[in-house]
Scaffold this active site. Sequence first.
Site, PDB file in Angstrom:
ATOM      1  N   LEU A 135      38.629  37.379  26.805  1.00 53.77           N
ATOM      2  CA  LEU A 135      39.221  36.884  25.561  1.00 53.77           C
ATOM      3  C   LEU A 135      40.683  36.528  25.732  1.00 53.77           C
ATOM      4  CD1 LEU A 135      37.709  39.186  22.787  1.00 53.77           C
ATOM      5  CD2 LEU A 135      37.209  36.792  23.214  1.00 53.77           C
ATOM      6  N   THR A 192      39.396  45.993  23.040  1.00 57.93           N
ATOM      7  CA  THR A 192      38.186  46.701  22.635  1.00 57.93           C
ATOM      8  C   THR A 192      37.880  47.892  23.521  1.00 57.93           C
ATOM      9  OG1 THR A 192      36.844  45.214  23.992  1.00 57.93           O
ATOM     10  CG2 THR A 192      37.185  44.597  21.697  1.00 57.93           C
ATOM     11  N   GLY A 229      25.328  -2.868  37.539  1.00 64.79           N
ATOM     12  CA  GLY A 229      24.283  -2.506  36.590  1.00 64.79           C
ATOM     13  C   GLY A 229      24.642  -2.785  35.154  1.00 64.79           C
ATOM     14  N   VAL A 268      46.153  34.271  -4.539  1.00 65.24           N
ATOM     15  CA  VAL A 268      45.837  33.119  -5.380  1.00 65.24           C
ATOM     16  C   VAL A 268      45.679  33.630  -6.805  1.00 65.24           C
ATOM     17  CG1 VAL A 268      44.255  31.216  -5.822  1.00 65.24           C
ATOM     18  CG2 VAL A 268      44.687  31.954  -3.465  1.00 65.24           C
ATOM     19  N   ASP A 309      37.492  24.515   9.762  1.00 65.97           N
ATOM     20  CA  ASP A 309      37.347  25.862   9.193  1.00 65.97           C
ATOM     21  C   ASP A 309      36.196  25.920   8.201  1.00 65.97           C
ATOM     22  OD1 ASP A 309      37.898  28.508   8.957  1.00 65.97           O
ATOM     23  OD2 ASP A 309      39.636  28.279   7.645  1.00 65.97           O
TER      24      ASP A 309
END
Length: 934
Positions: free
Chosen positions: A432, A441, A554, A637, A747
Site C-alpha cells: 500500500l 495494519t 496492413g 452541511v 467519486d
Amino acid sequence: MKIKHYPGKAVDASLSLEGSSAMGALYEANWLRAANQPAAPATTGTKLSRQSSSAGSSFLIEGISALSKYQMTLENIRQLELQSRDKRIASTIKELSGYRPSALQHHQQQQMHNVWVAEDQDQEHEELEDASEGKEKLASIQEPPAVNHYVLDPTERPRVPRPRQQFSVKPPSLRRSQTMSQPPSYATLRSPPKIKENLSKSSSAYSTFSSAAEDSQDQVVICQQPQRLMAPPPREPPPEPPKRVSKPLSRSQTSVQRYATVRMPNQTTSFSRSVVRSRDSTASQRRLSLEQAIEGLKLEGEKAVRQKSPQISPAASSNGSSKDLNGEGFCIPRPRLIVPVHTYARRRRTGNLKEQSSGGQEEEAEKGKGWKDFYVLSQDRHSSFYINRIGQNYDYDYPINFNIFSPDGRVEVSREGKYLSTLSGAKVLGELAILYNCQRTATITAITECNLWAIERQCFQTIMMRTGLIRQAEYSDFLKSVPIFKDLAEDTLIKISDVLEETHYQRGDYIVRQGARGDTFFIISKGKVRVTIKQQDTQEEKFIRMLGKGDFFGEKALQGDDLRTANIICESADGVSCLVIDRETFNQLISNLDEIKHRYDDEGAMERRKINEEFRDINLTDLRVIATLGVGGFGRVELVQTNGDSSRSFALKQMKKSQIVETRQQQHIMSEKEIMGEANCQFIVKLFKTFKDKKYLYMLMESCLGGELWTILRDKGNFDDSTTRFYTACVVEAFDYLHSRNIIYRDLKPENLLLNERGYVKLVDFGFAKKLQTGRKTWTFCGTPEYVAPEVILNRGHDISADYWSLGVLMFELLTGTPPFTGSDPMRTYNIILKGIDAIEFPRNITRNASNLIKKLCRDNPAERLGYQRGGISEIQKHKWFDGFYWWGLQNCTLEPPIKPAVKSVVDTTNFDDYPPDPEGPPPDDVTGWDKDF
C-alpha cells in the site's frame, strides 16, 4: 536503494533498546557511567595519534546529535567512550521522553557474547619480536594478524583488564522476534593482540569500539555478538603502564582476505576476517576505494562466500561517516516497522488515496512532501518511514532479498502483539505504501539478518507517469505518420495509442503472408522487416524493400480490404516489435464526436446568469441554520433558510480552512467550486453562491431532502432491475454532461447520490472532480477502494474511462447490495479488482443483459469500455438492458421515479440521521490568502 536491517525485537515508541543490539549496550554503558562517575565535560576534540602520516589526523567532537534526541551518531558514541566520565550524558538521556535503557533492569543472566581478549604484554611483545614465529602461531588458529598498528597516545587512558569470563556455546532462550546473528559492522578493535582459538573470553566490551572510517590503516575487523552489559562498580584508575610500540608485520606474513561464518545451535554468528596483501608503501594504494567495493559487491553478490573484503577510501572517511566491510554505511539500529493499519468500515472512506497529507495536488509531477524532525515510531505512517537517517521521510515498498550471511532471511508478522506469520524469500511488504498513505495494519520484525530492496512511493509513481507519457507520445507520433490517421483529432489518436498492443517476432517469422486474410494493422516499433512478393510464374519471392522503425503495413485491412498482397518477414537478428490494432477496435474508436462534445455548449447559459443575479445580494448573515444534514471530512452541511423567506431551503456546506490547509486540499476545493459553479445540469446539485470568513469556506447549494441513495439501499437490501435502471440512467445523464466538458468525476458511489423531493438522483460532492485537457490523463490515486479502476491502481494514468468502470460497479451494488470487488482490507480489494470482472461470480438475480452491460463497462482495457468508444455514452443508452427506457422523459423530468421519498416540508430532515454539535469547536483562523478567488 539497498537498505540493511539488523535482527532484533522491534522497538516501541519509548525507544527501549533490546539486549541483542550492540548500540543498546553502548547506550546502557554510557548512561551508567555518566550517572555513577561525574566528571567535568569535555568541550574539545580528542586527537588520536597514528603512525601513518597518510591517514591524517582524526578529531571527534563530543556531544549529542542535534538532529534527533533519540539517537547518537557513531562518532559521538565513540567520543563518549573516550570521555567516559561525562555527567551531561545522564541528564541528556533523561530528557528523552520515556527513554530508559532496558539493561537498567539488571538481568541475572548475561547474554552470550564473543569478544577478542588481549593477551599478556609479554606474550604479545614476544610475538611481535619474532614475526615468522608469530605467523606460524596465527596460522595454527586460522586467524590473520593485524596490520593496523599505532603508537598509544600518552593522554589516553589505558584499558583496564577485566577478569575473563567463559561463555557457553548454548545460547540463551530466544523469543520469536530475537536472534543471535550479528552483521559485521558493530565493532572494530583498534589494537588487536594475538587471537586465540578459544572465543569464549570477555574483556571490557564496547570500550574499544572504532569505526572503519576513523581507522585509516588496514585493520582486522571483527564482528561481535552484541550483549547486555552489566555496569561495573566504580574503581580508581590504575597507574599508566609504559608506552608500548607495536611493530608492523612484514608483507610475507600477511594472508589473503577471506570471510568465514561460524554457525552455532539456534543462532548464526558471522565473523569477518580480513587482511590485505600490501604491495605498496602508502595506505591509499593498499586500500580499495568505495567504488571498487560496490563494484565488487555487484560481481560477487550471487556467491555464498565473498572472495574480497573492500576497504574504505580516505575520501569516504573524511566525511565523518563510518563504513562497514561491505562498503555500506554504518547505520545505528532502527525500528523495523513496515506495514500500515487501515481503518476500514462499510461506511467507506473516500479520499485522495495517493497522499492524504498532500491532498493529492494534481500536478503531474508532484514533489516530495519534505521531512519532519521526529522518530518514525512517534507517527507510524508510511509517509514517514525511517530508513537512512533521522529527519528524512520515505514511502517504501519492501521486497525481501537474500543476505549473503543469512540466506534464510526471515521477518515476523504480528498485530497488537499477536504472532501472525513468518515470511521469507522473495516476499513483498508494504504494498500500500506505493499507492497512498494510510495507517499500518501489522508490525513486521526482522528475526534474521535481511537485505531489503526499497522503492519510494513518489519515485515509483513518477516512473510510472513518465513511462506512460513517453509511450503515449511515441505511439501518437507513429500514428501521425500514417496517412489514414494524420487528420484525426489529438484525443482520438491518444485513444488509438492506448489500445495498440505490442507483439514480438523472431528472425525469419512471417508476420504477414501473401494471399492470407487479415484484419490487423501494424506499426514497427523496433527492428526491420523484409517485404517480398511471390511471382505467379516462378513461385519465387521477389524482394521489394526493407521497412524499419516507424514504418507501417496492413493499413488496407482497416478499410475493409482483408486480402494480403505481400509477405512481411522478420529480418532483424534481435527480432521485431510491432504495434498492432485490429479492424473492430479501430472502427469502435473512430467517429465524429463533435456533435456529442458540443451538445451542451449553449445550454443553460441563460439560467446560470439568472441564478447569479438572484443570489447576488444574499450575504452569510442572511442565513439561519435549521438542522444538520451531514458531517464531512472538512466540516458540516447545514439546512438553512434566508431571512424573510420560508418557502424554500438550501444546503450550506461549511469547510474548515485550517483543516483544508493542513491536508493540502486547497486545489481540490477550488476545483470543486469552479466545476459546480459552471455546471447547469438537473442531475447535478446546483451551487448558488459561495462565502468565506477567517475560519470557514461556505457553499450555498441546492437542498435534496430525499436523503442518500445509500440509506435507501441499506434499508431495502438491493434494488430490482427497473429501479436500478432508473438510478443508473440518472448517473449516465450526469456523466454525459460532465464528460462532454472533459470533466472526470472519480467519486461515484451510493453515498454521493442524493434524492430530491421528487425522487430523482443528483450527483453531489465534486471534491475529486477535475477538468482534463483534451486527450490528457491524470495520475492522482483517489476515490473509494471498491470503485477504483485498475489503471488507477497500476498508476498508468486515467481519464473519463475510469468513471465508466465505477458505473458498472454501481450497477452491481444496486442489484446485489454489495460491490463486486470487496476484500477485508484495501490491498485485498485491489488484488480482486486486478483479477478483473470475469473472475466475479454474478448472482442469479442479475439478468443476462444487466450482466453483459456491467462486464462491458468494467473492461480491464479502458479503451474497450462501453461509453468510451466510437459512439460515446450513447452506446450505453442504446444497450439492450435499456431497451424501452424512456430517455426523453428522464431528461425532461416527466418520468415517474420508482421510489418517491416522503418529504413533508422544505425543512423536513427525517430522511437524514441526527448529528450532534461539533465537539471540536471553532477552528483557528486562517489568513494565508489562498482562498482569495473563492
